[in-house]
Design an enzyme around this catalytic site. Structure first.
Site, short mmCIF file in Angstrom:
data_model
loop_
_atom_site.label_atom_id
_atom_site.label_comp_id
_atom_site.label_asym_id
_atom_site.label_seq_id
_atom_site.Cartn_x
_atom_site.Cartn_y
_atom_site.Cartn_z
N TYR A 65 30.16 30.13 96.10
CA TYR A 65 30.76 28.72 96.10
C TYR A 65 30.90 28.22 97.67
CZ TYR A 65 30.77 26.27 91.61
OH TYR A 65 30.31 25.34 90.55
N GLU A 67 31.81 24.68 98.49
CA GLU A 67 32.08 23.23 98.65
C GLU A 67 32.67 22.93 100.14
OE1 GLU A 67 33.85 21.65 95.16
OE2 GLU A 67 32.62 22.42 93.96
N ASP A 242 13.98 6.53 103.50
CA ASP A 242 13.79 7.76 102.83
C ASP A 242 12.37 8.44 103.31
OD1 ASP A 242 12.80 9.54 100.80
OD2 ASP A 242 13.54 8.54 99.26
N THR A 271 13.12 15.09 101.66
CA THR A 271 13.23 16.48 100.91
C THR A 271 12.86 17.64 101.80
OG1 THR A 271 10.97 15.80 100.08
CG2 THR A 271 12.72 15.50 98.45
N LYS A 274 8.36 18.86 100.66
CA LYS A 274 6.60 18.10 100.63
C LYS A 274 6.01 18.55 102.02
CE LYS A 274 8.33 14.66 97.38
NZ LYS A 274 9.84 14.41 97.48
N ARG A 280 12.44 23.85 98.00
CA ARG A 280 12.81 22.50 97.27
C ARG A 280 14.56 22.12 97.73
NH1 ARG A 280 9.06 21.22 93.87
NH2 ARG A 280 10.23 19.44 93.27
N1 DSN Z 1 8.50 13.64 92.82
C1 DSN Z 1 8.04 13.13 94.05
C2 DSN Z 1 6.65 12.84 94.46
O1 DSN Z 1 6.00 13.30 93.70
O2 DSN Z 1 6.54 12.01 94.97
C3 DSN Z 1 9.22 11.98 94.34
O3 DSN Z 1 10.23 12.01 93.80
#
Ligand code: DSN
Length: 479
Positions: A65, A67, A242, A271, A274, A280
């Site tokens: 943990y 935090e 974003d 994120t 991607k 992730r």
């Molecule tokens: N799930 C993501 C996407 O496929 O674009 C966005 O949250």
């Protein structure tokens, strides 16, 4: 570089240890690798993380943990978590040229919630505390507290609409963002499919949002963040971007100048899995004035951070700082453009007429299909995509009229522009040979479809042959 057999040995040994406890889990993990190796993955938001990134997640950091933030934890014994969190943040700051990086969010949605809360805390809560001469919300009178909650719930957000390519968390009404904020959205020009910055400015002038959000999960073009910042400034809004989808293109310096969000936005979320090709997870970058509020993400908004994932973020961000990542990012876009051009040449209809990032949206109504029918027919043929709304979609957000395709994953696998043309042919073959089905009462179905099994099998075989030339995780042999 690790020794030639190190990766195979590591994954094989890990599976052996898991198999001794629950063989079905070991079986599913091994099967997932086989499935990923065999599928032609065009999901724009997915990728293949490196073995080092994957391995950084499978260890005892998961037990801790932590935090709080580096050097200021609510738990004792966090010195090693401090090391990896500080490393991940340092790599993120250096990679993106950001003043501050917060690497704890567990996902993109969590990162957005942290950002929203940081802006609300900075611009609504802090002035309210000052007005009430209180140092902390606990010092507020009941009447002050009531007024603060009403004020927090009365703020406005302007973001890109879902059907134009924005994300659920940019104010889509059914999402928590659309309920937390009085929201309005901007779309795209119906003739071109492009963002009309004059229209965004007009909406901002009328609506006067606290937060102007840019960024997308299904818009195939670059966004001019300098112009968006000017719009935000003109109405006193905080400008948030974003960049979850295109963070890899920013890291790889494909998106620079007006198209790089980091120098223009007050706060940037992303994120890490991607186009950035990490584990992730999520991350927030911000200007110094928001850093303190952002760092309160956990425990104000988030559950305990995941130190094993922060370790993997540090590894992946270190990889993204290497020169070959810029080459990778450039190839993602070259591949997306080759795929788009291949489809256009064969008569497909693409939203905005093409792409200049990592994704394209095929409007499948010209094939007489819904997105749902097209997605399933492609899947039957070994091609993994996802259905997606098109602007002003007549089929709504469930059936949709579009197919979103993206190239980050196949580019990691090594496929290039010549292979993209082959894939364009396969997609066009499937879509042009699929027919929409009917319901029992004779009305048109938005889900049923007919595709000759021989066509699906042939395309599937061709896709498999194409992929065989580009093995996935070639350094990992589980046999
Ligand atoms: N799930 C993501 C996407 O496929 O674009 C966005 O949250």
């Amino acid at each position: 570089m690790s020794s030639p057999n190190a990766e195979s040995t590591a994954f094989r040994s890990a599976l052996e240890v898991i198999r001794a406890v629950e063989p079905r889990v070991a079986g599913a993990i091994a099967a997932e690798l086989t499935d990923q190796r065999e599928s032609l993955k065009l999901i724009a938001s997915e990728n293949y993380a490196s073995p080092a990134t994957l391995l950084a997640m499978g260890n005892w950091f998961s037990d801790k943990y932590a935090e709080g933030t580096v050097g200021r934890r609510f738990y004792a014994g966090c010195q090693n978590v401090d090391t990896v969190e500080a490393l991940a943040a340092e790599h993120a700051r250096e990679l993106f040229g950001a003043a501050h990086a917060y690497v704890q969010p567990h996902s993109g949605i969590d990162a957005n919630l942290v950002a929203f809360w940081a802006v609300l805390a900075d611009r609504v809560e802090a002035p309210a505390l000052e007005k009430a001469r209180a140092r902390h919300v606990n010092d507020l009178t009941e009447a002050d507290w009531f007024a603060l909650r009403r004020e927090l719930g009365n703020q406005r957000m302007l973001g890109m609409s879902l059907d134009a390519g924005g994300h659920l968390t940019h104010g889509f009404r059914p999402n928590i963002s659309g309920k937390m904020f009085d929201q309005r959205s901007y779309g795209t020009d119906p003739r071109t499919g492009l963002i009309d910055y004059d229209k965004v400015a007009e909406a901002a002038r009328e609506f006067k949002p606290l937060i102007l959000v840019a960024g997308y999960s299904a818009y195939p073009r670059r966004v001019n963040f300098r112009m968006m910042r000017e719009i935000a400034d003109s109405v006193g809004a905080t400008f948030m971007v974003d960049m979850a989808h295109f963070a890899g293109l920013v890291a790889g310096k494909v998106l620079t100048g007006d198209f790089d969000p980091v120098p223009h936005a007050h706060i940037v979320t992303t994120t890490t899995h991607k186009s950035l090709r990490g584990p992730r997870g999520g991350m927030v970058l911000c200007q110094p004035e928001l850093a303190e509020q952002v760092d309160r993400g956990c425990p104000m908004v988030l559950g305990g951070p995941l130190p094993h994932v922060m370790a993997a973020k540090a590894v992946a961000l270190a990889e993204a700082r290497r020169p070959d990542f810029a080459d990778y990012a450039n190839r993602i876009v070259a591949n997306a453009q080759a795929l788009a051009e291949g489809l256009l040449r064969r008569g497909a209809d693409l939203v905005t007429g093409g792409t200049d990032n990592h994704l394209a949206i095929i409007d499948v109504t010209s094939y007489g299909l819904t997105g749902r029918q097209a997605e399933q027919a492609l899947l039957d043929s070994g091609i993994v995509t996802n259905r997606n709304s098109v602007p002003q979609d007549p089929n709504g957000a469930w059936y949709t009229s579009g197919i979103r395709i993206g190239t980050p994953a196949l580019t990691t696998r090594g496929l290039g522009t010549a292979e993209m043309d082959v894939i364009a042919e396969l997609i066009h073959t499937v879509l042009s040979q699929t027919n929409a089905g009917s319901n029992a009462d004779g009305t048109a179905s938005k889900a049923k479809y007919a595709l000759d099994a021989a066509v699906a099998d042939k395309v599937s075989r061709q896709a498999g042959e194409l992929l065989a030339g580009f093995p996935l995780y070639p350094t990992v042999d589980l046999t």
